[in-house]
Design an enzyme around this catalytic site. Structure first.
Site, PDB file in Angstrom:
ATOM      1  N   GLY A 192      12.614  48.301   1.450  1.00  0.00           N
ATOM      2  CA  GLY A 192      11.319  47.656   1.720  1.00  0.00           C
ATOM      3  C   GLY A 192      10.866  46.689   0.656  1.00  0.00           C
ATOM      4  O   GLY A 192       9.678  46.592   0.376  1.00  0.00           O
ATOM      5  N   HIS A 207       5.214  48.516 -11.591  1.00  0.00           N
ATOM      6  CA  HIS A 207       4.021  47.659 -11.535  1.00  0.00           C
ATOM      7  C   HIS A 207       2.735  48.467 -11.666  1.00  0.00           C
ATOM      8  O   HIS A 207       1.661  47.981 -11.326  1.00  0.00           O
ATOM      9  CB  HIS A 207       4.020  46.839 -10.238  1.00  0.00           C
ATOM     10  CG  HIS A 207       5.145  45.842 -10.190  1.00  0.00           C
ATOM     11  ND1 HIS A 207       5.624  45.288  -9.028  1.00  0.00           N
ATOM     12  CD2 HIS A 207       5.903  45.296 -11.189  1.00  0.00           C
ATOM     13  CE1 HIS A 207       6.622  44.455  -9.306  1.00  0.00           C
ATOM     14  NE2 HIS A 207       6.809  44.447 -10.610  1.00  0.00           N
TER      15      HIS A 207
HETATM   16  P1  NAD Z   1       6.905  42.216  -0.462  1.00  0.00           P
HETATM   17  O1  NAD Z   1       5.540  42.239   0.167  1.00  0.00           O
HETATM   18  O2  NAD Z   1       7.334  40.979  -1.158  1.00  0.00           O
HETATM   19  O3  NAD Z   1       8.020  42.515   0.653  1.00  0.00           O
HETATM   20  C1  NAD Z   1       7.913  43.582   1.557  1.00  0.00           C
HETATM   21  C2  NAD Z   1       9.227  43.772   2.269  1.00  0.00           C
HETATM   22  O4  NAD Z   1       9.120  44.933   3.084  1.00  0.00           O
HETATM   23  C3  NAD Z   1       9.615  42.612   3.191  1.00  0.00           C
HETATM   24  O5  NAD Z   1      10.948  42.238   2.918  1.00  0.00           O
HETATM   25  C4  NAD Z   1       9.487  43.210   4.599  1.00  0.00           C
HETATM   26  O6  NAD Z   1      10.450  42.691   5.503  1.00  0.00           O
HETATM   27  C5  NAD Z   1       9.769  44.683   4.318  1.00  0.00           C
HETATM   28  N1  NAD Z   1       9.233  45.629   5.311  1.00  0.00           N
HETATM   29  C6  NAD Z   1       8.182  45.475   6.157  1.00  0.00           C
HETATM   30  N2  NAD Z   1       8.026  46.582   6.887  1.00  0.00           N
HETATM   31  C7  NAD Z   1       8.964  47.470   6.497  1.00  0.00           C
HETATM   32  C8  NAD Z   1       9.309  48.794   6.880  1.00  0.00           C
HETATM   33  N3  NAD Z   1       8.638  49.448   7.826  1.00  0.00           N
HETATM   34  N4  NAD Z   1      10.360  49.396   6.253  1.00  0.00           N
HETATM   35  C9  NAD Z   1      11.064  48.746   5.294  1.00  0.00           C
HETATM   36  N5  NAD Z   1      10.788  47.488   4.903  1.00  0.00           N
HETATM   37  C10 NAD Z   1       9.749  46.854   5.488  1.00  0.00           C
HETATM   38  O7  NAD Z   1       6.954  43.464  -1.414  1.00  0.00           O
HETATM   39  P2  NAD Z   1       7.754  43.759  -2.739  1.00  0.00           P
HETATM   40  O8  NAD Z   1       9.145  43.267  -2.614  1.00  0.00           O
HETATM   41  O9  NAD Z   1       7.485  45.175  -3.048  1.00  0.00           O
HETATM   42  O10 NAD Z   1       7.136  42.890  -3.935  1.00  0.00           O
HETATM   43  C11 NAD Z   1       5.877  42.379  -4.045  1.00  0.00           C
HETATM   44  C12 NAD Z   1       4.832  43.121  -4.861  1.00  0.00           C
HETATM   45  O11 NAD Z   1       3.948  43.640  -3.916  1.00  0.00           O
HETATM   46  C13 NAD Z   1       5.190  44.290  -5.705  1.00  0.00           C
HETATM   47  O12 NAD Z   1       4.958  43.939  -7.006  1.00  0.00           O
HETATM   48  C14 NAD Z   1       4.166  45.390  -5.341  1.00  0.00           C
HETATM   49  O13 NAD Z   1       3.512  45.824  -6.514  1.00  0.00           O
HETATM   50  C15 NAD Z   1       3.172  44.675  -4.506  1.00  0.00           C
HETATM   51  N6  NAD Z   1       2.556  45.400  -3.367  1.00  0.00           N
HETATM   52  C16 NAD Z   1       2.510  46.763  -3.351  1.00  0.00           C
HETATM   53  C17 NAD Z   1       1.943  47.411  -2.268  1.00  0.00           C
HETATM   54  C18 NAD Z   1       1.877  48.925  -2.298  1.00  0.00           C
HETATM   55  O14 NAD Z   1       1.719  49.503  -3.365  1.00  0.00           O
HETATM   56  N7  NAD Z   1       2.026  49.574  -1.143  1.00  0.00           N
HETATM   57  C19 NAD Z   1       1.455  46.686  -1.183  1.00  0.00           C
HETATM   58  C20 NAD Z   1       1.522  45.269  -1.236  1.00  0.00           C
HETATM   59  C21 NAD Z   1       2.094  44.645  -2.340  1.00  0.00           C
END
Ligand code: NAD
Length: 274
Positions: free
Chosen positions: A212, A141
């Site tokens: 995650g 992404h």
């Molecule tokens: P999502 O937000 O849909 O899901 C996050 C998942 O992480 C959930 O299932 C949750 O239960 C789990 N989680 C929470 N805390 C955790 C931990 N400490 N350890 C492991 N798992 C944990 O995210 P997704 O599936 O990556 O998809 C959504 C989109 O969000 C992606 O396209 C991504 O680009 C974008 N995104 C990215 C970031 C980033 O770059 N850090 C942040 C927010 C969203």
């Protein structure tokens, strides 16, 4: 915001035993690929979109036509990006800029260095896996620290290409195409160079670490299904149950930092006794 950092998490005996079994499966595999999502970076202080503490859980889903709006009016899309007004986007740029890799990012990089993980496909845009030292890294992404030419796909560090707020959108110095953020927006095709790399890694994989991610965003969500379909294994690491949990070969219900560190301990321990 609800605390999802799990800094005080203590592994219980049942989870530790399941981690040991999952590590055995990982060590017996030929080609391990990690698929990571926003949950991996929660312990670095970056909120996910979905799940407890998620931005969308708090503010609701944003419009899903970001790329169409960019194409319709790139200058307006740039202005919104430079001065975000959507509640979920306000402050996110500062959070991303301040975040540092956590134990989970470090463990994945170390597993790669030890030959126990061949590649990481990340849905994250935060650059933390790169900063932690992962070498074979596919950012499906995109990367919030980069810009990309929508004409020739050339990428630029945000510090490398000056963006003049009075002359938006910026243009590519090579081909004059319109430059946008490298982050793949809703409705935007994934850049073919990255997607081809992902498909190549998934085709080789006989084990996938699913870390995650809510496994709701395609095509990434289909990658572990493909590995399972070919008879491989999938190891899910997530403190919450997801749609994928019932399909996973091993479902490790804990935060990425603690669980990946424990997997690394087992891999290192097995190497030491060889
Ligand atoms: P999502 O937000 O849909 O899901 C996050 C998942 O992480 C959930 O299932 C949750 O239960 C789990 N989680 C929470 N805390 C955790 C931990 N400490 N350890 C492991 N798992 C944990 O995210 P997704 O599936 O990556 O998809 C959504 C989109 O969000 C992606 O396209 C991504 O680009 C974008 N995104 C990215 C970031 C980033 O770059 N850090 C942040 C927010 C969203």
């Amino acid at each position: 915001m609800q605390d999802t950092a799990h800094t005080e998490f203590v592994l219980d005996a049942a989870l530790d035993a399941e981690i040991a079994r999952a590590t055995d499966a990982l060590r017996e595999s030929r080609h391990v690929v990690a698929l990571t999502g926003a949950g991996l970076s929660v312990e670095s202080g970056i909120p996910p979109f979905r799940g407890p503490g998620g931005l969308w859980t708090q503010y609701g889903e944003p419009p899903m036509d970001g790329y169409q709006r960019f194409l319709a009016d790139p200058a307006a899309a740039w202005r919104e990006q430079l001065n975000p007004t959507a509640p979920w986007a306000v402050g996110l740029a500062e959070t991303l800029a301040a975040a540092k890799p956590n134990a989970g990012h470090a463990a994945l990089a170390e597993l790669e260095r030890r030959g126990a993980c061949a590649a990481v496909i990340t849905q994250n845009i935060d650059d933390l896996q790169r900063q932690a030292g992962s070498q074979v890294l596919l950012e499906i992404h995109g990367n919030a620290h980069w810009l990309r030419c929508s004409g020739c796909n050339q990428r630029f560090d945000r510090d490398e290409l000056e963006v003049d707020p009075e002359r938006l959108p910026p243009h590519c110095p090579s081909c004059e195409g319109i430059v946008k953020g490298d982050t793949v927006q809703f409705g935007e095709p994934i850049p073919p160079d990255v997607l081809d790399g992902c498909f190549a890694q998934v085709a080789l994989a006989d084990c996938m670490l699913v870390v995650g991610t809510s496994t709701t965003v395609y095509p990434a969500a289909g990658f572990p299904l493909e590995v399972l379909h070919r008879g491989g294994c999938a190891i899910e690491i997530n403190p919450e149950e997801t749609e994928f949990s019932r399909l996973a070969t091993h479902s490790l219900r804990g935060p990425a930092g603690a669980v990946l560190t424990r997997i690394l301990d087992h891999v290192a321990g097995a190497e030491a006794t060889r």
